[in-house]
Design an enzyme around this catalytic site. Structure first.
Site, PDB file in Angstrom:
ATOM      1  CD  GLU A   1      -2.912   0.920   2.454  1.00  0.00           C
ATOM      2  OE1 GLU A   1      -2.793  -0.021   3.274  1.00  0.00           O
ATOM      3  OE2 GLU A   1      -3.892   1.700   2.441  1.00  0.00           O
TER       4      GLU A   1
ATOM      5  CG  ASN B   1      -9.481  -1.893   1.621  1.00  0.00           C
ATOM      6  OD1 ASN B   1      -9.055  -3.036   1.754  1.00  0.00           O
ATOM      7  ND2 ASN B   1      -9.334  -0.967   2.553  1.00  0.00           N
ATOM      8  CD  GLU B   2     -10.184  -2.779   6.320  1.00  0.00           C
ATOM      9  OE1 GLU B   2     -10.230  -1.706   6.938  1.00  0.00           O
ATOM     10  OE2 GLU B   2      -9.445  -3.727   6.650  1.00  0.00           O
TER      11      GLU B   2
ATOM     12  CE1 TYR C   1      -3.291  -6.275   8.932  1.00  0.00           C
ATOM     13  CE2 TYR C   1      -5.582  -5.655   8.694  1.00  0.00           C
ATOM     14  CZ  TYR C   1      -4.285  -5.669   8.203  1.00  0.00           C
ATOM     15  OH  TYR C   1      -3.996  -5.081   6.996  1.00  0.00           O
TER      16      TYR C   1
ATOM     17  CD  GLU D   1      -5.943  -4.831   4.205  1.00  0.00           C
ATOM     18  OE1 GLU D   1      -5.840  -4.470   5.397  1.00  0.00           O
ATOM     19  OE2 GLU D   1      -6.371  -4.094   3.294  1.00  0.00           O
TER      20      GLU D   1
ATOM     21  CD  GLN E   1       0.383  -2.501   3.734  1.00  0.00           C
ATOM     22  OE1 GLN E   1       1.169  -1.866   3.061  1.00  0.00           O
ATOM     23  NE2 GLN E   1      -0.799  -1.994   4.135  1.00  0.00           N
TER      24      GLN E   1
HETATM   25  O1  AHR Z   1      -2.920  -2.685   6.214  1.00  0.00           O
HETATM   26  C1  AHR Z   1      -3.233  -1.470   6.841  1.00  0.00           C
HETATM   27  C2  AHR Z   1      -4.706  -1.132   6.753  1.00  0.00           C
HETATM   28  O2  AHR Z   1      -5.461  -2.071   7.464  1.00  0.00           O
HETATM   29  C3  AHR Z   1      -5.325  -1.159   5.378  1.00  0.00           C
HETATM   30  O3  AHR Z   1      -5.111   0.007   4.671  1.00  0.00           O
HETATM   31  C4  AHR Z   1      -6.781  -1.339   5.673  1.00  0.00           C
HETATM   32  O4  AHR Z   1      -7.465  -1.997   4.641  1.00  0.00           O
HETATM   33  C5  AHR Z   1      -6.788  -2.098   6.987  1.00  0.00           C
HETATM   34  O5  AHR Z   1      -7.621  -1.547   7.915  1.00  0.00           O
END
Ligand code: AHR
Length: 508
Positions: free
Chosen positions: A28, A175-176, A253, A310, A359
């Site tokens: 990103e 995205n999201e 995450y 992600e 990432q």
């Molecule tokens: O990876 C960092 C961020 O985490 C991304 O931009 C977003 O999609 C997520 O919340």
């Protein structure tokens, strides 16, 4: 009970193919991922090809990077691609409001990204702007990238120096969208996804695999809302004439706490934080299975793919660095989180077709950390390298007969996980020992084919806090391993505490 995992594996019974795209990546416009991490510019003293640094590219090629998702993340929904094409000195700049509020000069744009993918040998996954963009803007971007002949966008591309269209297999529809991508409800987004996907056309034989922005974590309502709409999208999902999307993505995450202001240090953490981390990492199993169950109800043939575009650990930034840049160190703990995720991904390969770690460089759970002209490979990188043989291999489900658990205040997680795949005359066994203190023994009864241990590799360290730095780049690095042996038909592997290992087998 001592720390053990026992199981049975039928090497002559094929499970799902483990898509190589489960080993995908995400880059990103965030902190030092694109700028410094990949892009140093043509005038840099750091060795580069057309502005792209060569050391990072080589490291990623060495682990067979299959795809790269770009330009975000949250950034994707404020990115206007037209600002990133044409002569660099004429490109307008913008403010990257999500990440550090820095000025983005758009010097890395569409052509630079496609060049990067070509150098990596990776397939591009472009994430389009739904949050602040228009249907026409996204449609034009697809045309710009993939159409030949004398169409308006292909003419513009040619004027900008690229005559031939590129192949772009993967396309993200926002995205999201439940959060940074527009704060929408599932119902709102489902409508928009159909509309945007309709105008992302397949030009000149470039067949797009359109990926709808799915849920956060375990938001099964979002998945169900999207899945309910598939019957109205028109035609068989995989047909080129189909008007909708072909997959939906979710994000997950791993943190050591629910407090976003104190996610915990990447390198200085307690035993309690370690257990909390593993309890939360293990939730990926329940979440992948949960979304798969919802999808099965509407799509029993698994024509629609599930994508986790992600995933990874998210800690406090390294002291003294910009909080908006998400730069964190990477320890043996991160490597174990990766090993666990891959075992879950392999076990769910029928529905889960792609995953992208967040990432690739200098941000969150990175493969590679750079410091000026220097570069260091993280423990997580080594898990990707050791597991590369699973890419596009046939999975062989492990029928567990015993599996030790950690159970504490934070919750529970298995202390040993494993997965097995084969390709032709070889098989690969991955093993993760999450037990922070104790060695573990894995016994796999391997049936259906004759086999021999050919090679074993270990990633271990004196502590789970161990990590690599530019001054000590091999503090955590793979070594030859003598802990795997054959006893009758059983593969026995003795794993040190908090370690990851792979065993390659020759099949008879
Ligand atoms: O990876 C960092 C961020 O985490 C991304 O931009 C977003 O999609 C997520 O919340």
């Amino acid at each position: 009970m001592s720390n053990t995992l026992n199981g049975v594996v039928d090497l002559d019974v094929a499970g799902a193919t483990i898509s190589r795209h489960l080993y995908g990546h995400f880059a990103e416009h965030l902190g030092r991922c694109i700028y410094e991490g990949f892009w140093v510019g043509e005038d840099s003293e750091i060795p580069n090809t057309a502005g792209i640094r060569e050391d990072v590219v080589q490291a990623l090629k060495d682990v067979s990077i299959p795809n790269l998702r770009w330009p975000g993340g949250c950034f994707a929904d404020e990115y206007h691609w037209m600002n990133g094409v044409g002569p660099r000195e004429e490109r307008p700049s913008m403010v990257n409001t999500h990440w550090g509020d820095v000025v983005e000069d758009n010097s890395f744009g569409t052509h630079e990204f496609m060049q990067l993918c070509e150098m990596l040998g990776a397939e591009p996954y472009v994430s389009g702007n739904v949050g602040s963009g228009t249907v026409a803007e996204m449609s034009d971007w697809v045309e710009y990238l993939t159409r030949s002949g004398d169409a308006p966008m292909s003419r513009l591309r040619r004027e900008n120096g690229r005559a031939e269209p590129w192949k772009v297999p993967f396309w993200g529809i926002g995205n999201e969208s439940w959060g940074c991508g527009g704060n929408m409800t599932a119902e709102q987004y489902t409508q928009l996804a159909a509309q945007f996907a309709t105008y992302c056309r397949n030009h000149d034989g470039n067949e797009l695999y359109r990926i709808a922005a799915g849920p956060n974590r375990d938001d099964y309502h979002w998945t169900e809302t999207l899945m309910k709409s598939i019957s109205t999208l028109g035609g068989p999902v995989r047909s080129p004439k189909h008007n909708g999307w072909q997959a939906l993505s979710f994000h997950y995450y791993t943190h050591a706490s629910d407090d976003w202001q104190h996610k915990g240090s990447a390198t200085e953490f307690s035993a309690e934080e370690y257990h909390e981390t593993m309890v939360r990492a293990w939730r990926i199993d329940e979440i992948v299975r949960g979304h798969s169950r919802v999808m099965d109800a509407y799509d029993p043939e698994a024509a629609i793919g599930l994508v986790c575009d992600e995933w990874g650990t998210w800690w406090d930034v390294e002291p003294g660095t910009n909080p908006g840049f998400l730069f964190q160190q990477n320890t043996m703990r991160d490597a174990l989180v990766a090993g666990l995720h891959f075992d879950v991904f392999h076990a769910n390969a029928r529905r889960l077709v792609m995953a992208n770690i967040a990432q690739t460089v200098n941000v969150l759970q990175a493969m590679v950390l750079t410091d000026g002209a220097r570069m260091v490979l993280t423990p997580t990188y080594h898990v990707f390298a050791m597991n590369a043989g699973h890419q596009d291999a046939t999975s062989h489900p492990v029928q567990l007969t015993a599996q030790s658990q950690y159970a504490g205040e934070q919750g529970a997680y298995p202390t040993l996980t494993t997965s097995v795949s084969s390709r032709g005359a070889t098989a690969l066994v991955s093993l993760t020992n999450l037990d922070v203190d104790d060695a573990g023994t894995v016994r796999l009864d391997l049936r259906g084919k004759d086999w021999q241990v050919a090679k074993a590799t270990l990633l271990a360290a004196p502590s789970v806090q161990a990590h690599n730095t530019v001054d000590e780049p091999t503090a955590v690095a793979p070594t030859a391993f003598d802990g795997a042996r054959r006893e009758g038909d059983t593969l026995v592997v003795e794993l040190p505490a908090h370690s990851f290992a792979t065993v390659e087998l020759t099949l008879g």
